[in-house]
Design a protein around this motif. Structure first.
Motif, PDB file in Angstrom:
ATOM      1  N   ASP A 189       0.859  -1.182   0.000  1.00 35.67           N
ATOM      2  CA  ASP A 189       0.000   0.000   0.000  1.00 35.67           C
ATOM      3  C   ASP A 189       0.898   1.236   0.000  1.00 35.67           C
ATOM      4  O   ASP A 189       1.389   1.674   1.046  1.00 35.67           O
ATOM      5  CB  ASP A 189      -0.918   0.001   1.224  1.00 35.67           C
ATOM      6  N   LEU A 190       1.092   1.816  -1.179  1.00 33.51           N
ATOM      7  CA  LEU A 190       1.969   2.960  -1.318  1.00 33.51           C
ATOM      8  C   LEU A 190       1.284   4.275  -0.963  1.00 33.51           C
ATOM      9  O   LEU A 190       1.938   5.318  -0.881  1.00 33.51           O
ATOM     10  CB  LEU A 190       2.503   3.045  -2.753  1.00 33.51           C
ATOM     11  N   LEU A 191      -0.050   4.238  -0.767  1.00 33.34           N
ATOM     12  CA  LEU A 191      -0.776   5.452  -0.437  1.00 33.34           C
ATOM     13  C   LEU A 191      -0.620   5.824   1.029  1.00 33.34           C
ATOM     14  O   LEU A 191      -0.871   6.971   1.417  1.00 33.34           O
ATOM     15  CB  LEU A 191      -2.262   5.283  -0.774  1.00 33.34           C
ATOM     16  N   LYS A 192      -0.237   4.854   1.847  1.00 32.69           N
ATOM     17  CA  LYS A 192      -0.033   5.127   3.265  1.00 32.69           C
ATOM     18  C   LYS A 192       1.328   5.798   3.466  1.00 32.69           C
ATOM     19  O   LYS A 192       2.234   5.690   2.651  1.00 32.69           O
ATOM     20  CB  LYS A 192      -0.080   3.818   4.059  1.00 32.69           C
ATOM     21  N   SER A 202      21.145   3.373  -2.116  1.00 29.54           N
ATOM     22  CA  SER A 202      20.948   2.845  -0.767  1.00 29.54           C
ATOM     23  C   SER A 202      20.316   3.881   0.153  1.00 29.54           C
ATOM     24  O   SER A 202      19.537   3.542   1.051  1.00 29.54           O
ATOM     25  CB  SER A 202      22.291   2.380  -0.184  1.00 29.54           C
ATOM     26  N   SER A 203      20.625   5.166  -0.056  1.00 28.60           N
ATOM     27  CA  SER A 203      20.043   6.211   0.780  1.00 28.60           C
ATOM     28  C   SER A 203      18.592   6.491   0.425  1.00 28.60           C
ATOM     29  O   SER A 203      17.919   7.272   1.097  1.00 28.60           O
ATOM     30  CB  SER A 203      20.859   7.504   0.647  1.00 28.60           C
ATOM     31  N   GLU A 204      18.084   5.844  -0.634  1.00 31.72           N
ATOM     32  CA  GLU A 204      16.697   6.014  -1.048  1.00 31.72           C
ATOM     33  C   GLU A 204      15.831   4.831  -0.634  1.00 31.72           C
ATOM     34  O   GLU A 204      14.648   4.776  -0.968  1.00 31.72           O
ATOM     35  CB  GLU A 204      16.629   6.212  -2.568  1.00 31.72           C
ATOM     36  N   SER A 205      16.408   3.871   0.089  1.00 31.77           N
ATOM     37  CA  SER A 205      15.626   2.741   0.588  1.00 31.77           C
ATOM     38  C   SER A 205      14.726   3.231   1.709  1.00 31.77           C
ATOM     39  O   SER A 205      15.193   3.840   2.676  1.00 31.77           O
ATOM     40  CB  SER A 205      16.560   1.631   1.092  1.00 31.77           C
ATOM     41  N   ASP A 206      13.437   2.956   1.598  1.00 32.82           N
ATOM     42  CA  ASP A 206      12.465   3.489   2.540  1.00 32.82           C
ATOM     43  C   ASP A 206      12.165   2.498   3.646  1.00 32.82           C
ATOM     44  O   ASP A 206      12.513   1.308   3.566  1.00 32.82           O
ATOM     45  CB  ASP A 206      11.170   3.850   1.817  1.00 32.82           C
ATOM     46  N   TYR A 207      11.513   2.984   4.684  1.00 34.66           N
ATOM     47  CA  TYR A 207      11.031   2.131   5.768  1.00 34.66           C
ATOM     48  C   TYR A 207       9.553   1.848   5.565  1.00 34.66           C
ATOM     49  O   TYR A 207       8.786   2.731   5.135  1.00 34.66           O
ATOM     50  CB  TYR A 207      11.267   2.799   7.123  1.00 34.66           C
ATOM     51  N   LEU A 208       9.151   0.615   5.870  1.00 37.40           N
ATOM     52  CA  LEU A 208       7.778   0.188   5.632  1.00 37.40           C
ATOM     53  C   LEU A 208       7.252  -0.607   6.825  1.00 37.40           C
ATOM     54  O   LEU A 208       7.984  -1.388   7.425  1.00 37.40           O
ATOM     55  CB  LEU A 208       7.706  -0.699   4.371  1.00 37.40           C
ATOM     56  N   TYR A 209       5.987  -0.402   7.147  1.00 40.79           N
ATOM     57  CA  TYR A 209       5.336  -1.244   8.136  1.00 40.79           C
ATOM     58  C   TYR A 209       5.050  -2.592   7.488  1.00 40.79           C
ATOM     59  O   TYR A 209       4.259  -2.690   6.550  1.00 40.79           O
ATOM     60  CB  TYR A 209       4.051  -0.600   8.642  1.00 40.79           C
ATOM     61  N   THR A 210       5.718  -3.627   7.980  1.00 41.23           N
ATOM     62  CA  THR A 210       5.668  -4.956   7.368  1.00 41.23           C
ATOM     63  C   THR A 210       4.899  -5.900   8.287  1.00 41.23           C
ATOM     64  O   THR A 210       5.277  -6.089   9.441  1.00 41.23           O
ATOM     65  CB  THR A 210       7.093  -5.491   7.139  1.00 41.23           C
ATOM     66  N   VAL A 241       3.420  -2.978   3.889  1.00 41.97           N
ATOM     67  CA  VAL A 241       3.651  -4.221   3.154  1.00 41.97           C
ATOM     68  C   VAL A 241       2.967  -5.356   3.901  1.00 41.97           C
ATOM     69  O   VAL A 241       3.128  -5.490   5.118  1.00 41.97           O
ATOM     70  CB  VAL A 241       5.158  -4.516   3.008  1.00 41.97           C
ATOM     71  N   TYR A 242       2.210  -6.161   3.170  1.00 43.32           N
ATOM     72  CA  TYR A 242       1.546  -7.327   3.747  1.00 43.32           C
ATOM     73  C   TYR A 242       2.116  -8.575   3.092  1.00 43.32           C
ATOM     74  O   TYR A 242       2.051  -8.729   1.869  1.00 43.32           O
ATOM     75  CB  TYR A 242       0.032  -7.252   3.535  1.00 43.32           C
ATOM     76  N   LEU A 243       2.706  -9.437   3.912  1.00 43.52           N
ATOM     77  CA  LEU A 243       3.317 -10.654   3.389  1.00 43.52           C
ATOM     78  C   LEU A 243       2.271 -11.741   3.214  1.00 43.52           C
ATOM     79  O   LEU A 243       1.182 -11.690   3.792  1.00 43.52           O
ATOM     80  CB  LEU A 243       4.412 -11.131   4.350  1.00 43.52           C
ATOM     81  N   MET A 244       2.618 -12.738   2.408  1.00 48.70           N
ATOM     82  CA  MET A 244       1.750 -13.894   2.240  1.00 48.70           C
ATOM     83  C   MET A 244       1.515 -14.567   3.592  1.00 48.70           C
ATOM     84  O   MET A 244       2.427 -14.637   4.426  1.00 48.70           O
ATOM     85  CB  MET A 244       2.375 -14.894   1.269  1.00 48.70           C
ATOM     86  N   THR A 245       0.307 -15.058   3.817  1.00 42.64           N
ATOM     87  CA  THR A 245      -0.002 -15.737   5.067  1.00 42.64           C
ATOM     88  C   THR A 245       0.734 -17.074   5.121  1.00 42.64           C
ATOM     89  O   THR A 245       0.674 -17.875   4.191  1.00 42.64           O
ATOM     90  CB  THR A 245      -1.514 -15.978   5.208  1.00 42.64           C
ATOM     91  N   ASP A 246       1.437 -17.287   6.210  1.00 39.92           N
ATOM     92  CA  ASP A 246       2.205 -18.514   6.396  1.00 39.92           C
ATOM     93  C   ASP A 246       1.371 -19.559   7.116  1.00 39.92           C
ATOM     94  O   ASP A 246       0.366 -19.259   7.776  1.00 39.92           O
ATOM     95  CB  ASP A 246       3.465 -18.235   7.223  1.00 39.92           C
ATOM     96  N   GLY A 247       1.820 -20.791   7.024  1.00 41.50           N
ATOM     97  CA  GLY A 247       1.227 -21.895   7.768  1.00 41.50           C
ATOM     98  C   GLY A 247       2.304 -22.672   8.498  1.00 41.50           C
ATOM     99  O   GLY A 247       3.500 -22.483   8.255  1.00 41.50           O
TER     100      GLY A 247
END
Length: 426
Positions: A270-273, A311-319, A278-284
């Motif tokens: 979700d780039l609008l936030k 490298s200085s353009e790498s962003d932080y994301l709620y994962t 980032v939402y990862l695939m659900t694991d089992g």
């Protein structure tokens, strides 16, 4: 109307709010482990820089006199601050020794962090700091402590590292294939310590050995006594499997090096936030699954931005991690990797939603490629219960040999060995 009373009341209220907004250092008690003491301090790595790309995966172990260890971290603020570093000597079980600074350092124990770089075009601004550790003259365990300004109690991070002087030889005695396991789930490390070329006083009592798997501190093996001992040689071969680890499984992974074209195991972005999510695939659970071989990086991670390349353009994301289960599991579930120091704490702990039957956890992570796994912390279930244990798993191991000389108030790291069980041949 009592204007004096009203004025005093207003001043009191302002003072209360002002006090609440003052950074409080009272809760920053130094802990002798890998830890960030502020939420803004992120992506802390310490590694031996030998000019190779793979060095960032290497454990923070250096030779006496080599001076190659590098600290890197991000501070999620808009302007840089004056940070300093001090180095503390520790015992083999990571307790303070009280050894004097002049015994292990050539310089005064206060080092300025002066190398920094601002992020560019990121939703969360940050400053990336780099620091080259000073030369350490005495082998052993050490804790790097970074703090703000001149206030040593205003700690921002602590990081463990080891300095070795190879005075004893460590010889691996088995074929290290994992096949010595009695139940085909464990991996045993048989080894021999040869100290014929150095004079040690009462080595049977003063030599201490620590075994570590995949740079994790929560499941180390220590307090091992040799199964065979003669002058100059100690054998560590056990039929009761005191020196074996659960093989675990290959690490799970996800690839968020690109946010425009998400990689493997990323469900959506979700780039609008702000910051992006980032939402990862659900694991089992992998309890009853057969072992499947694939390459991993044994719990590590690396930062990379494939969208812009900088490298200085790498962003932080709620994962967000999610794990599907049929019913709640006894004990706490943690999602861990080197991304969070393999720590079983509140940051890595997952919460259960009975409606969705999902365990979830959200962490703020920098754009890159990550390994992780699910660990159970409880009284009944095995730590690797959700991942399974397999003797075929590739794992990295380290052997640390410490010596406690009677004339010093510390333990010397006189031997160190790295090995990989079931290495992959490319």
């Amino acid at each position: 109307m009592n204007y004096k009373f009203i004025a005093l009341l207003v001043i009191s209220i302002i003072a209360i709010f002002a006090f609440k907004n003052i950074p409080q250092q009272s809760g920053k008690k130094l802990q002798y482990k890998d830890l960030s003491y502020e939420e803004e301090i992120r992506t802390v790595i310490l590694y031996p820089n030998k000019r190779a790309a793979a060095d960032i995966f290497s454990p923070p172990v250096d030779q006496v006199g080599r001076n190659s260890l590098v600290l890197e971290f991000d501070d999620l603020v808009e302007s840089h601050e004056q940070y300093r570093v001090k180095i503390l000597n520790c015992s083999n079980d990571w307790k303070p020794t009280g050894l004097k600074t002049l015994d292990y350092l050539y310089d005064f124990n206060e080092f300025n962090i002066t190398n920094y770089e601002y992020s560019t075009d990121t939703k969360i601004g940050y400053i990336h700091y780099t620091f080259n550790l000073p030369n350490i003259k005495l082998p052993g365990n050490y804790l790097l402590v970074a703090y703000r300004g001149t206030n040593e109690k205003d700690i921002i991070l602590s990081k463990r590292f080891m300095i070795v002087s190879q005075k004893v030889d460590i010889e691996i005695m088995s074929n290290i294939s994992g096949l010595t396991s009695i139940n085909r789930k464990n991996q045993q490390i048989d080894f021999r310590i040869n100290y014929e070329d150095i004079e040690l006083i009462n080595p049977l009592e003063r030599i201490k050995v620590v075994l570590r798997q995949n740079q994790q501190w929560y499941n180390t093996i220590s307090n091992l006594k040799p199964s065979f001992f003669k002058e100059g040689v100690m054998d560590y071969q056990y039929f009761n499997f005191e020196n074996n680890f659960g093989g675990g499984n290959e690490y799970r992974f996800f690839d968020m090096r690109s946010l425009r074209y998400p990689g493997q195991n990323v469900q959506r972005v979700d780039l609008l936030k702000r910051p992006s999510e980032v939402y990862l695939m659900t694991d089992g659970s992998r309890i009853y699954q057969a072992y499947a071989q694939y390459d991993d990086i044994n719990g590590d991670f690396f930062i990379q931005n494939q969208d812009t390349g900088g490298s200085s353009e790498s962003d932080y994301l709620y994962t967000t991690f999610s794990l599907a289960v049929k019913e709640p599991i006894g004990g706490d579930i943690h999602v861990v990797g080197k991304m969070n120091n393999n720590s079983l704490d509140d940051v890595s702990k997952m919460s259960y939603n009975p409606k969705t039957k999902l365990y979830t956890n959200t962490q703020l992570l920098k754009q890159g490629f990550y390994n992780y796994k699910y660990v159970i912390q409880g009284d009944t279930l095995n730590t690797n219960y959700l991942e399974g244990d397999h003797f075929e798993t590739e794992n990295d191991y380290e052997i640390f040999v410490y010596y406690d000389p009677p004339e010093l108030r510390t333990e010397l790291l006189l031997g160190y060995k790295q090995l990989t069980i079931n290495p992959r041949i490319n």
